[in-house]
Design an enzyme around this catalytic site. Structure first.
Site, PDB file in Angstrom:
ATOM      1  N   HIS A  39      16.776   2.692 -13.017  1.00 50.06           N
ATOM      2  CA  HIS A  39      15.539   3.205 -12.432  1.00 50.06           C
ATOM      3  C   HIS A  39      15.525   3.229 -10.917  1.00 50.06           C
ATOM      4  CE1 HIS A  39      14.682  -1.005 -11.660  1.00 50.06           C
ATOM      5  NE2 HIS A  39      13.709  -0.620 -10.868  1.00 50.06           N
TER       6      HIS A  39
HETATM    7  C1  UD1 Z   1       9.015  -0.376  -8.490  1.00 49.32           C
HETATM    8  C2  UD1 Z   1       9.580  -1.227  -7.358  1.00 49.32           C
HETATM    9  C3  UD1 Z   1      10.957  -1.760  -7.759  1.00 49.32           C
HETATM   10  C4  UD1 Z   1      10.903  -2.469  -9.094  1.00 49.32           C
HETATM   11  C5  UD1 Z   1      10.277  -1.551 -10.141  1.00 49.32           C
HETATM   12  C6  UD1 Z   1      10.162  -2.261 -11.468  1.00 49.32           C
HETATM   13  C7  UD1 Z   1       8.894  -0.465  -5.114  1.00 49.32           C
HETATM   14  C8  UD1 Z   1       9.357   0.172  -3.849  1.00 49.32           C
HETATM   15  N1  UD1 Z   1       9.777  -0.463  -6.133  1.00 49.32           N
HETATM   16  O1  UD1 Z   1       9.855   0.748  -8.649  1.00 49.32           O
HETATM   17  O2  UD1 Z   1      11.400  -2.671  -6.780  1.00 49.32           O
HETATM   18  O3  UD1 Z   1      12.218  -2.802  -9.489  1.00 49.32           O
HETATM   19  O4  UD1 Z   1       8.968  -1.149  -9.674  1.00 49.32           O
HETATM   20  O5  UD1 Z   1       9.877  -1.364 -12.496  1.00 49.32           O
HETATM   21  O6  UD1 Z   1       7.790  -0.963  -5.165  1.00 49.32           O
HETATM   22  N2  UD1 Z   1       5.777   5.901 -12.826  1.00 49.32           N
HETATM   23  C9  UD1 Z   1       5.080   6.256 -13.974  1.00 49.32           C
HETATM   24  N3  UD1 Z   1       4.256   5.304 -14.527  1.00 49.32           N
HETATM   25  C10 UD1 Z   1       4.081   4.088 -13.987  1.00 49.32           C
HETATM   26  C11 UD1 Z   1       4.770   3.752 -12.815  1.00 49.32           C
HETATM   27  C12 UD1 Z   1       5.619   4.666 -12.247  1.00 49.32           C
HETATM   28  O7  UD1 Z   1       5.222   7.332 -14.486  1.00 49.32           O
HETATM   29  O8  UD1 Z   1       3.318   3.282 -14.564  1.00 49.32           O
HETATM   30  C13 UD1 Z   1       6.724   6.873 -12.245  1.00 49.32           C
HETATM   31  C14 UD1 Z   1       6.078   7.812 -11.264  1.00 49.32           C
HETATM   32  O9  UD1 Z   1       6.677   9.044 -11.383  1.00 49.32           O
HETATM   33  C15 UD1 Z   1       6.437   7.182  -9.919  1.00 49.32           C
HETATM   34  C16 UD1 Z   1       7.796   6.603 -10.194  1.00 49.32           C
HETATM   35  O10 UD1 Z   1       7.754   6.186 -11.555  1.00 49.32           O
HETATM   36  O11 UD1 Z   1       6.403   8.111  -8.876  1.00 49.32           O
HETATM   37  C17 UD1 Z   1       8.155   5.448  -9.305  1.00 49.32           C
HETATM   38  O12 UD1 Z   1       7.159   4.421  -9.410  1.00 49.32           O
HETATM   39  P1  UD1 Z   1       6.977   3.358  -8.230  1.00 49.32           P
HETATM   40  O13 UD1 Z   1       5.919   2.388  -8.592  1.00 49.32           O
HETATM   41  O14 UD1 Z   1       6.846   4.039  -6.921  1.00 49.32           O
HETATM   42  O15 UD1 Z   1       8.367   2.596  -8.165  1.00 49.32           O
HETATM   43  P2  UD1 Z   1       9.323   2.077  -9.339  1.00 49.32           P
HETATM   44  O16 UD1 Z   1      10.473   2.980  -9.442  1.00 49.32           O
HETATM   45  O17 UD1 Z   1       8.544   1.769 -10.574  1.00 49.32           O
END
Ligand code: UD1
Length: 343
Positions: free
Chosen positions: A196
């Protein structure tokens, strides 16, 4: 005394659980959920599975670019902290929720503790590395999980406010592992896999490279796809179900731990999973060039393999040292944290 824990992502829900359990007789403990993770399998399910009370506030920050997401969490956290008036705040790990909550809290003059302080990858391209450095330098109390993380804090001149307390994740994992083992667990020929991280998913070439290599595995790859992976694969028109890969929806904690126990090994780019694989006695290949959890590498249970050179080998069969749970020193870490915090 009122203690507020601020969490927002899957790994943070896991880390707050032991603090929530142990605080019951010691202080008033409230949870704020920034809402960075909002899909049920990444959020709500964890509160139920880990037997922790629902958050008193949900900030519904959701996704966005780094600046946007961090800013939303910062301003909404400030508002809620002004209302709740806690005596102490705890922040966890290294996400955008962590740095934003820390900024909000310390600027209001609230004594703020960082759980899982001192981890470093020494790679400033990772957003998490920036979040960790910022959080450690801003917080008042630093709770280091391992000797190596404490040493990093000493090297940065932060010794005075740092404490070696062990890893709170050991307690959460133990709780869920016992639940998993209460049912029949049988190991089969499969590898539990998650990808991820931004470094592996943000460019089409890199993601294609990782997926096509996973597809070459001689045993089935059970890929539990994080929403970010699903979104990026769609954006780049990359088919995830290739060759040996079988795709599953991102799972809750009990299902994840059960699946790891039933697998021959783990392939991941997650930080926490490297440690969970070790503590559950499953060898791990880490699809990154560096790790914050060097102890898992030194013991031979984890190997950094950014280009998946090992994928065609029986890497999970190599001989290794017995597991040493003391490395993570985690049995009483939540109690140690609360003792120091409430002093
Ligand atoms: C975040 C953390 C990472 C951690 C991970 C655990 C940061 C910079 N990164 O990454 O360190 O390892 O969480 O999972 O804070 N999305 C969904 N549903 C959700 C959440 C996210 O669809 O409930 C998708 C969205 O498209 C979003 C993307 O995932 O844009 C990234 O989500 P984001 O919270 O920005 O970072 P993670 O990759 O989850």
């Amino acid at each position: 005394m009122r203690v507020v824990s601020i969490v927002g992502t899957r790994p943070q829900f896991i880390k707050v659980a032991p603090i929530s359990w142990r605080s019951r007789d010691l202080c008033e403990h409230l949870i704020i959920n920034t809402g960075q993770h909002y899909d049920p399998e990444l959020s709500d399910d964890f509160f139920k599975e880990l037997n922790i009370p629902s958050p008193v506030e949900n900030l519904y920050s959701g996704s966005g670019n780094h600046g946007e997401q961090t800013a939303k969490i910062l301003s909404r956290t400030e508002e809620v902290l002004l209302k709740l008036k806690p005596d102490r705040v705890l922040v966890y790990g290294d996400t955008n929720s962590t740095i934003a909550a820390t900024l909000a809290s310390v600027k209001l003059g609230i004594k703020t503790g960082h759980v899982e302080a001192g981890l470093r990858s020494f790679n400033r391209v990772m957003p998490e590395e920036i979040n960790r450095i910022g959080t450690d330098h801003l917080s008042d109390l630093l709770f280091a999980p391992t000797k190596a993380s404490l040493q990093n804090l000493v090297n940065e001149g932060l010794e005075e406010k740092s404490y070696l307390v062990g890893d709170v994740m050991v307690e959460s994992l133990d709780y869920i592992k016992n639940k998993a083992l209460a049912k029949k667990v049988s190991v089969s020929e499969k590898i539990f896999t998650t990808i991820h991280r931004a470094e592996n998913t943000n460019s089409k070439e890199r993601l294609q490279f990782v997926i096509s290599n996973l597809a070459k595995s001689p045993v089935p790859i059970h890929l539990y796809a994080h929403p970010r992976l699903v979104r990026k694969a769609k954006e780049f028109s990359i088919e995830l179900s290739q060759g040996s890969i079988k795709v599953f929806k991102s799972a809750g904690y009990l299902k994840t731990v059960t699946e790891i126990l039933e697998s021959k090994g783990v392939i991941t780019d997650s930080g926490g999973l490297q440690k969970e694989a070790y503590l559950l006695g499953r060898p791990c290949l880490t699809v990154r060039s560096e790790t914050e959890w060097s102890e898992t590498i030194e013991s031979g249970w984890n190997e950094l393999d950014p280009n998946l050179n090992q994928i065609s080998n029986q890497w999970w069969n190599n001989s290794r040292e017995p597991i040493n749970i003391k490395i993570f020193n985690g049995i009483n870490s939540s109690t140690k944290i609360l003792d120091i915090l409430l002093k």
